[in-house]
Design an enzyme around this catalytic site. Structure first.
Site: not given
Ligand code: CAA
Length: 255
Positions: A65, A108, A111, A131
């Site tokens: 998400a 998400g 999911e 999460e």
């Molecule tokens: N939400 C918003 N933006 C996100 C995102 C997310 N879940 N995942 C990645 N992005 C964005 C980053 O912020 C980045 O944007 P900027 O260029 O503006 O900084 C862009 O996408 C590229 O990402 P990274 O530079 O971080 O790419 P990476 O290759 O270095 O890392 C990754 C990849 C390991 C997937 C890392 O992006 C990451 O950890 N993302 C978050 C994953 C996460 O925590 N997901 C769970 C979200 S909570 C949820 O989903 C709740 C639920 O149950 C429904």
């Protein structure tokens, strides 16, 4: 059909949906969830579509998400708007839906894949429910569906540590139907969907309904329970800190 956050196409009886927010690794924001609902409504009622394929890019199916959208939400908003509740409609569809997953399928995004009838994974796919690292819990069915598919031990370990698993491990624990080389994902996904679309529409939908019955009753209760707890986590300082830290690109300091 024109959408801001995804591409929609129809190929030989298959409705193909490609999540398309590469700048955010296809993070599921409200616009994407709305677009997904519109296109699924269209394919669900299109007589010419017999199967739906949901896919993303080669780097990410969907990285969760949208944390940037979620970071400042509070409990009353999440509860009143039934935040993420609209995503559930993917699981309510009557036509079969395949997820073709390459790269990150996290939070998400994982999911969403779990709401589909089965997952075909590219060999670079990585699955996880991270999460807990943001100070929250999975809120779109992850705890319930992962535990049902992979068993309690794997679900506990994955969700409590937030670690990711690769495609081979996901196949071993029954999360994924097939693993294929990345360059074949699209053709295998499409061919599988085509094959389903060419079968008796009635039989296909009846089989889906029957298999869905296996865990329906208590799953609905589990999902409601999970959603309520997910909304309430927005009342905690850890949610604010975890998500702000992500947006500010620094490690979270939980109290
Ligand atoms: N939400 C918003 N933006 C996100 C995102 C997310 N879940 N995942 C990645 N992005 C964005 C980053 O912020 C980045 O944007 P900027 O260029 O503006 O900084 C862009 O996408 C590229 O990402 P990274 O530079 O971080 O790419 P990476 O290759 O270095 O890392 C990754 C990849 C390991 C997937 C890392 O992006 C990451 O950890 N993302 C978050 C994953 C996460 O925590 N997901 C769970 C979200 S909570 C949820 O989903 C709740 C639920 O149950 C429904």
């Amino acid at each position: 059909m024109n959408f801001r956050t995804l591409l929609a196409d129809q190929v030989d009886g298959v409705g193909v949906i490609t999540l398309n927010r590469p700048e955010a690794l296809n993070a599921l924001n409200s616009a994407l969830i709305d677009d997904l609902k519109s296109v699924l409504d269209h394919f669900e009622y299109a007589a010419s579509v017999g199967c739906i394929l949901i896919t993303g890019g080669s780097k990410a199916f969907a990285a969760g998400a949208d944390v940037k959208e979620m970071a400042e939400l509070c409990y009353p908003n999440t509860y009143l708007e039934n935040y993420l509740g609209r995503l559930d409609q993917v699981a309510q569809r009557r036509k079969p839906i395949i997820a073709a997953v390459a790269g990150h399928a996290l939070g998400g995004g994982f999911e969403l894949a779990l709401m589909c009838d089965f997952i075909i994974a590219a060999d670079n796919a990585r699955f996880g429910l991270p999460e807990v690292k943001l100070g929250v819990i999975p809120g779109a069915g992850g705890t319930q569906r992962l535990a049902r598919l992979a068993g309690r031990a794997k679900a506990m370990e994955m969700t409590l540590t937030g670690r990711t698993m690769d495609a081979a491990e996901a196949e071993r624990c029954g999360i994924v139907a097939r693993v294929v080389p990345l360059e074949e994902l699209h053709s295998v996904g499409l061919e599988t969907a085509r094959r389903i679309a060419a079968q008796s529409r009635t039989a296909v939908m009846m089989i889906k309904e029957c298999i869905g019955r296996v865990d329906e009753g208590s799953l609905a209760e589990g999902l409601r329970f999970e959603r309520r707890i997910f909304h309430s986590v927005f009342a905690t300082p850890d949610q604010k800190e975890g998500m702000r830290a992500f947006v500010e690109k620094r490690p979270a300091q939980f109290r």
